[in-house]
Scaffold this active site. Structure first.
Site, PDB file in Angstrom:
ATOM      1  N   ASP A  28      -7.091  55.546 -21.624  1.00 10.35           N
ATOM      2  CA  ASP A  28      -5.958  56.465 -21.480  1.00 10.35           C
ATOM      3  C   ASP A  28      -4.696  55.774 -20.978  1.00 10.35           C
ATOM      4  OD1 ASP A  28      -7.763  58.468 -22.238  1.00 10.35           O
ATOM      5  OD2 ASP A  28      -8.407  58.734 -20.171  1.00 10.35           O
ATOM      6  N   GLU A  29      -4.505  54.545 -21.367  1.00  6.22           N
ATOM      7  CA  GLU A  29      -3.321  53.803 -20.944  1.00  6.22           C
ATOM      8  C   GLU A  29      -2.098  54.151 -21.792  1.00  6.22           C
ATOM      9  OE1 GLU A  29      -6.162  52.350 -21.906  1.00  6.22           O
ATOM     10  OE2 GLU A  29      -6.954  51.139 -20.247  1.00  6.22           O
ATOM     11  N   LYS A  60      -2.589  53.855 -25.501  1.00  8.18           N
ATOM     12  CA  LYS A  60      -2.794  53.003 -26.696  1.00  8.18           C
ATOM     13  C   LYS A  60      -2.273  53.687 -27.948  1.00  8.18           C
ATOM     14  CE  LYS A  60      -7.226  52.954 -25.784  1.00  8.18           C
ATOM     15  NZ  LYS A  60      -7.264  53.550 -24.436  1.00  8.18           N
ATOM     16  N   ALA A 102     -12.866  58.940 -27.717  1.00  2.00           N
ATOM     17  CA  ALA A 102     -11.464  58.591 -27.480  1.00  2.00           C
ATOM     18  C   ALA A 102     -10.592  59.832 -27.592  1.00  2.00           C
ATOM     19  CB  ALA A 102     -10.999  57.557 -28.497  1.00  2.00           C
ATOM     20  N   GLY A 103      -9.441  59.771 -26.955  1.00  2.00           N
ATOM     21  CA  GLY A 103      -8.450  60.837 -27.092  1.00  2.00           C
ATOM     22  C   GLY A 103      -7.089  60.221 -26.935  1.00  2.00           C
ATOM     23  N   HIS A 104      -6.313  60.255 -28.007  1.00  2.00           N
ATOM     24  CA  HIS A 104      -4.973  59.660 -27.950  1.00  2.00           C
ATOM     25  C   HIS A 104      -3.941  60.759 -28.176  1.00  2.00           C
ATOM     26  CE1 HIS A 104      -7.221  56.008 -28.323  1.00  2.00           C
ATOM     27  NE2 HIS A 104      -7.573  56.261 -29.566  1.00  2.00           N
ATOM     28  N   THR A 124     -18.698  61.557 -22.305  1.00  2.00           N
ATOM     29  CA  THR A 124     -17.943  62.638 -22.948  1.00  2.00           C
ATOM     30  C   THR A 124     -18.889  63.598 -23.667  1.00  2.00           C
ATOM     31  OG1 THR A 124     -17.675  61.284 -24.927  1.00  2.00           O
ATOM     32  CG2 THR A 124     -15.917  61.167 -23.278  1.00  2.00           C
ATOM     33  N   GLN A 154     -11.185  53.327 -25.874  1.00  2.00           N
ATOM     34  CA  GLN A 154     -11.612  52.960 -24.518  1.00  2.00           C
ATOM     35  C   GLN A 154     -10.825  51.738 -24.007  1.00  2.00           C
ATOM     36  OE1 GLN A 154     -14.378  53.587 -27.006  1.00  2.00           O
ATOM     37  NE2 GLN A 154     -13.600  55.580 -26.491  1.00  2.00           N
ATOM     38  N   THR A 197     -11.990  65.731 -22.927  1.00  2.00           N
ATOM     39  CA  THR A 197     -12.830  66.699 -22.227  1.00  2.00           C
ATOM     40  C   THR A 197     -12.032  67.593 -21.275  1.00  2.00           C
ATOM     41  OG1 THR A 197     -13.277  65.062 -20.519  1.00  2.00           O
ATOM     42  CG2 THR A 197     -14.889  65.220 -22.301  1.00  2.00           C
ATOM     43  N   VAL A 222       8.731  54.696 -20.728  1.00  2.00           N
ATOM     44  CA  VAL A 222       9.468  55.484 -19.729  1.00  2.00           C
ATOM     45  C   VAL A 222       9.366  56.988 -20.005  1.00  2.00           C
ATOM     46  CG1 VAL A 222      11.038  53.621 -19.062  1.00  2.00           C
ATOM     47  CG2 VAL A 222      11.634  55.082 -21.010  1.00  2.00           C
TER      48      VAL A 222
HETATM   49  P1  GDP Z   1      -4.853  56.465 -25.001  1.00  2.00           P
HETATM   50  O1  GDP Z   1      -6.220  57.052 -25.011  1.00  2.00           O
HETATM   51  O2  GDP Z   1      -4.806  55.086 -24.452  1.00  2.00           O
HETATM   52  O3  GDP Z   1      -4.166  56.557 -26.337  1.00  2.00           O
HETATM   53  O4  GDP Z   1      -3.988  57.349 -23.983  1.00  2.00           O
HETATM   54  P2  GDP Z   1      -3.984  58.962 -23.827  1.00  2.00           P
HETATM   55  O5  GDP Z   1      -3.222  59.540 -24.959  1.00  2.00           O
HETATM   56  O6  GDP Z   1      -5.341  59.467 -23.548  1.00  2.00           O
HETATM   57  O7  GDP Z   1      -3.195  59.113 -22.468  1.00  2.00           O
HETATM   58  C1  GDP Z   1      -1.887  58.650 -22.313  1.00  2.00           C
HETATM   59  C2  GDP Z   1      -0.972  59.846 -22.009  1.00  2.00           C
HETATM   60  O8  GDP Z   1       0.265  59.382 -21.506  1.00  2.00           O
HETATM   61  C3  GDP Z   1      -0.599  60.665 -23.240  1.00  2.00           C
HETATM   62  O9  GDP Z   1      -0.487  62.012 -22.860  1.00  2.00           O
HETATM   63  C4  GDP Z   1       0.759  60.108 -23.663  1.00  2.00           C
HETATM   64  O10 GDP Z   1       1.572  61.069 -24.334  1.00  2.00           O
HETATM   65  C5  GDP Z   1       1.348  59.764 -22.327  1.00  2.00           C
HETATM   66  N1  GDP Z   1       2.255  58.611 -22.319  1.00  2.00           N
HETATM   67  C6  GDP Z   1       2.175  57.449 -23.014  1.00  2.00           C
HETATM   68  N2  GDP Z   1       3.150  56.595 -22.631  1.00  2.00           N
HETATM   69  C7  GDP Z   1       3.866  57.236 -21.659  1.00  2.00           C
HETATM   70  C8  GDP Z   1       4.972  56.871 -20.832  1.00  2.00           C
HETATM   71  O11 GDP Z   1       5.512  55.773 -20.900  1.00  2.00           O
HETATM   72  N3  GDP Z   1       5.400  57.810 -19.912  1.00  2.00           N
HETATM   73  C9  GDP Z   1       4.810  59.048 -19.788  1.00  2.00           C
HETATM   74  N4  GDP Z   1       5.279  59.885 -18.868  1.00  2.00           N
HETATM   75  N5  GDP Z   1       3.759  59.411 -20.547  1.00  2.00           N
HETATM   76  C10 GDP Z   1       3.288  58.517 -21.459  1.00  2.00           C
HETATM   77  P1  IMO Z   2      -9.579  56.460 -24.825  1.00  2.00           P
HETATM   78  O1  IMO Z   2      -9.719  55.761 -26.143  1.00  2.00           O
HETATM   79  C1  IMO Z   2     -11.213  57.275 -20.834  1.00  2.00           C
HETATM   80  C2  IMO Z   2     -15.572  57.171 -20.477  1.00  2.00           C
HETATM   81  C3  IMO Z   2     -16.304  58.460 -20.158  1.00  2.00           C
HETATM   82  C4  IMO Z   2     -17.493  57.931 -19.383  1.00  2.00           C
HETATM   83  C5  IMO Z   2     -17.821  56.622 -20.084  1.00  2.00           C
HETATM   84  C6  IMO Z   2     -18.944  56.736 -21.109  1.00  2.00           C
HETATM   85  O2  IMO Z   2      -8.912  57.785 -24.900  1.00  2.00           O
HETATM   86  O3  IMO Z   2      -8.982  55.545 -23.795  1.00  2.00           O
HETATM   87  P2  IMO Z   2     -19.124  57.827 -23.521  1.00  2.00           P
HETATM   88  O4  IMO Z   2     -18.947  59.250 -23.964  1.00  2.00           O
HETATM   89  O5  IMO Z   2     -18.208  56.866 -24.192  1.00  2.00           O
HETATM   90  O6  IMO Z   2     -20.551  57.382 -23.560  1.00  2.00           O
HETATM   91  O7  IMO Z   2     -18.739  57.853 -21.959  1.00  2.00           O
HETATM   92  O8  IMO Z   2     -16.615  56.227 -20.748  1.00  2.00           O
HETATM   93  N1  IMO Z   2     -14.706  57.204 -21.653  1.00  2.00           N
HETATM   94  C7  IMO Z   2     -13.369  57.233 -21.605  1.00  2.00           C
HETATM   95  N2  IMO Z   2     -12.529  57.295 -20.558  1.00  2.00           N
HETATM   96  N3  IMO Z   2     -10.717  57.170 -22.088  1.00  2.00           N
HETATM   97  C8  IMO Z   2     -11.547  57.059 -23.151  1.00  2.00           C
HETATM   98  O9  IMO Z   2     -11.108  56.811 -24.403  1.00  2.00           O
HETATM   99  C9  IMO Z   2     -12.947  57.134 -22.946  1.00  2.00           C
HETATM  100  N4  IMO Z   2     -14.028  57.085 -23.762  1.00  2.00           N
HETATM  101  C10 IMO Z   2     -15.093  57.121 -22.964  1.00  2.00           C
HETATM  102  O10 IMO Z   2     -15.504  59.334 -19.397  1.00  2.00           O
HETATM  103  O11 IMO Z   2     -17.104  57.607 -18.064  1.00  2.00           O
HETATM  104 MG    MG Z   3      -7.253  58.657 -24.181  1.00  2.00          MG
END
Ligand code: GDP
Ligand code: IMO
Ligand code: MG
Length: 429
Positions: A13-14, A16, A39-41, A128, A223, A300, A413
């Site tokens: 959840d950085e 990506k 995953a969840g983006h 998940t 991940q 989730t 930002v």
């Molecule tokens: P991923 O799984 O690595 O693709 O990341 P996620 O989508 O799960 O979580 C990142 C969250 O941060 C998302 O809700 C994005 O819309 C948000 N996001 C990404 N970059 C930035 C940023 O620079 N600032 C803010 N405030 N939100 C961001």
């Molecule tokens: P993205 O791509 C954050 C975590 C789960 C659990 C562990 C194992 O959005 O960054 P799993 O269902 O994969 O067997 O669960 O990994 N986990 C994540 N945490 N972002 C994810 O994906 C994740 N995918 C799995 O919460 O701790």
């Molecule tokens: Mg994510």
């Protein structure tokens, strides 16, 4: 020509998805190489929010071919649900390619994931619940079902029979659940075959040809580094290789073709699920980060655990992935703090560790050693160049850059596609 790998540096959840989307039309192919719909983006384009789980983020760029690589595990119901959802919003998904060697998440593996977690009780991983672990376990024990098996009913039936012979015993005798019928599973999977067939390809061949023609291929991890089954905080990890090495095995693109490795590092840390997290905050500051950063899981909906940035983890990510460029995301979330702590090392039972402790027990006992940097109060969400950032925000980035040991090429930002400060092109110098 360039083959680029993009990975998460922390626990997922950085941002990506946003980083992949940023490269947009400069990338011809985006390959998902590991994981599945765990995953969840979240990607925000012109104020419209898209949540992707299984499809590569490149699906939102009309000129890009999205590829689900052999290293991915596919829940077919989710695949088609996601495709239909995007099509209904006007996104063309017709370019999607799926590896014939990718594994399928069979219905019994979804069940097993959930009952195993319940069985583990306080020792659970906090998965998940999508069937990821049991499906990779089948792959390794050579009892998995692959995409190509859907096109040979006899083989499919044999494989499902073999799997259920064992799994039904486990379901019934250990977990007290009803046995699953072979026919039920075979019919469900065959129901997807006709729709899946036109998407199926020898994706490693397609990608090699693309690279030979001078196209740009981005391999996008699900991940992150510390959730990698080999290099993460085992057993609190996912069941695939989310680090840059996994990009090769999960796509069929060899290491000799990779030109750059981009890692995404959130300006603070979050984690979903169980497992060690040295900089985790259990106080108001943790709540501040969760609220300000909207840290609730895309998959989730669970509240994410939050803490300060950990440059020991960042340094480790640089080493394990061979990072050439970092993108620091969510710097805007840290606005308005007097002091911003940066973890530079750990204290483990009185001994300083500048690198990740090799022993997992030590990592569980790691107490962060912080350096406190001065904060900033100015709204940075409209900054588009490094010089526009407040001096203290610049200092924060430069200090983190120094500690993690690879250049920071872009800074997020805000969630929007345009909310980015670029220092170096992510595609090359
Ligand atoms: P991923 O799984 O690595 O693709 O990341 P996620 O989508 O799960 O979580 C990142 C969250 O941060 C998302 O809700 C994005 O819309 C948000 N996001 C990404 N970059 C930035 C940023 O620079 N600032 C803010 N405030 N939100 C961001
Ligand atoms: P993205 O791509 C954050 C975590 C789960 C659990 C562990 C194992 O959005 O960054 P799993 O269902 O994969 O067997 O669960 O990994 N986990 C994540 N945490 N972002 C994810 O994906 C994740 N995918 C799995 O919460 O701790
Ligand atoms: Mg994510």
């Amino acid at each position: 020509m360039p083959a680029i790998v993009l990975v998460g540096a922390q626990w997922g959840d950085e941002g990506k998805g946003k980083a992949t989307d940023l490269m947009g039309s400069d990338v011809d192919y985006v390959v998902k190489f590991n994981g599945g719909n765990n995953a969840g983006h979240t990607i925000v384009i012109d104020g419209e929010k898209y949540a992707l789980h299984l499809l590569p983020s490149g699906i939102l760029t009309p000129t890009c071919t999205p590829v689900i690589g052999n290293g991915v595990v596919i829940d077919l119901a989710v695949l088609f649900e996601e495709i239909d959802g995007l099509e209904a919003r006007g996104v063309d998904t017709s370019r999607l390619l799926v590896s014939a060697n990718a594994h399928i998440i069979a219905p019994y593996n979804r069940v097993l994931d959930k009952v195993t977690e319940r069985f583990l009780g306080s020792r659970k991983i906090g998965t998940t619940g999508r069937g990821i672990g049991p499906t990779y376990a089948d792959k390794m024990s050579r009892t998995g079902i692959r995409v190509q098996d859907l096109f040979d009913e006899k083989i499919l039936r044999q494989k499902v029979e073999a799997a259920l012979q064992f799994k039904n015993q486990v379901l019934a005798k250990i977990y007290n659940r009803r046995a699953i019928e072979v026919d039920e599973v075979v019919e469900e999977l065959l129901g997807y075959a006709a729709r899946l067939r036109p998407m199926v390809a020898d994706t490693s061949l397609v990608l090699e040809q693309a690279l030979n023609e001078g196209r740009t291929v981005l391999m996008e991890a699900g991940q992150a580094t510390l959730l990698d089954v080999d290099h993460g905080t085992y057993p609190f990890v996912t069941s695939s290789n989310a680090t840059s090495g996994g990009a090769c095995t999960g796509s069929g693109i060899p290491p000799t073709r990779i030109d750059r490795v981009i890692a995404i590092l959130k300006a603070y840390s979050t984690r979903v699920g169980e497992g060690p997290f040295p900089t985790e905050l259990h106080d108001d500051m943790g709540e501040f980060l969760r609220k300000t950063g909207a840290e609730y899981g895309t998959t989730t909906g669970r509240p994410r655990r939050c803490g300060w940035v950990d440059t020991v983890v960042g340094r480790y990510a640089t080493r394990i992935n061979g990072v050439t460029d970092f993108v620091i995301t969510k710097l805007d979330v840290l606005t308005g703090l007097d002091k911003v702590p940066v973890c530079v090392a750990y204290d483990v039972d009185g001994v300083r560790h500048d690198e990740m402790p090799v022993n997992q027990t030590d990592f569980h006992h790691a107490v962060p050693v912080y350096e406190e940097l001065d904060g900033w109060w100015e709204d940075i969400s409209d900054c588009r160049s490094f010089e526009e950032l407040p001096v203290n925000a610049q200092r924060y980035v430069l200090r983190v850059e120094e500690l993690i040991g690879a250049r920071v090429s872009a800074i997020g930002v805000g969630p929007g596609r345009e909310q980015i400060v670029s220092r170096h092109s992510l595609l090359g110098d």
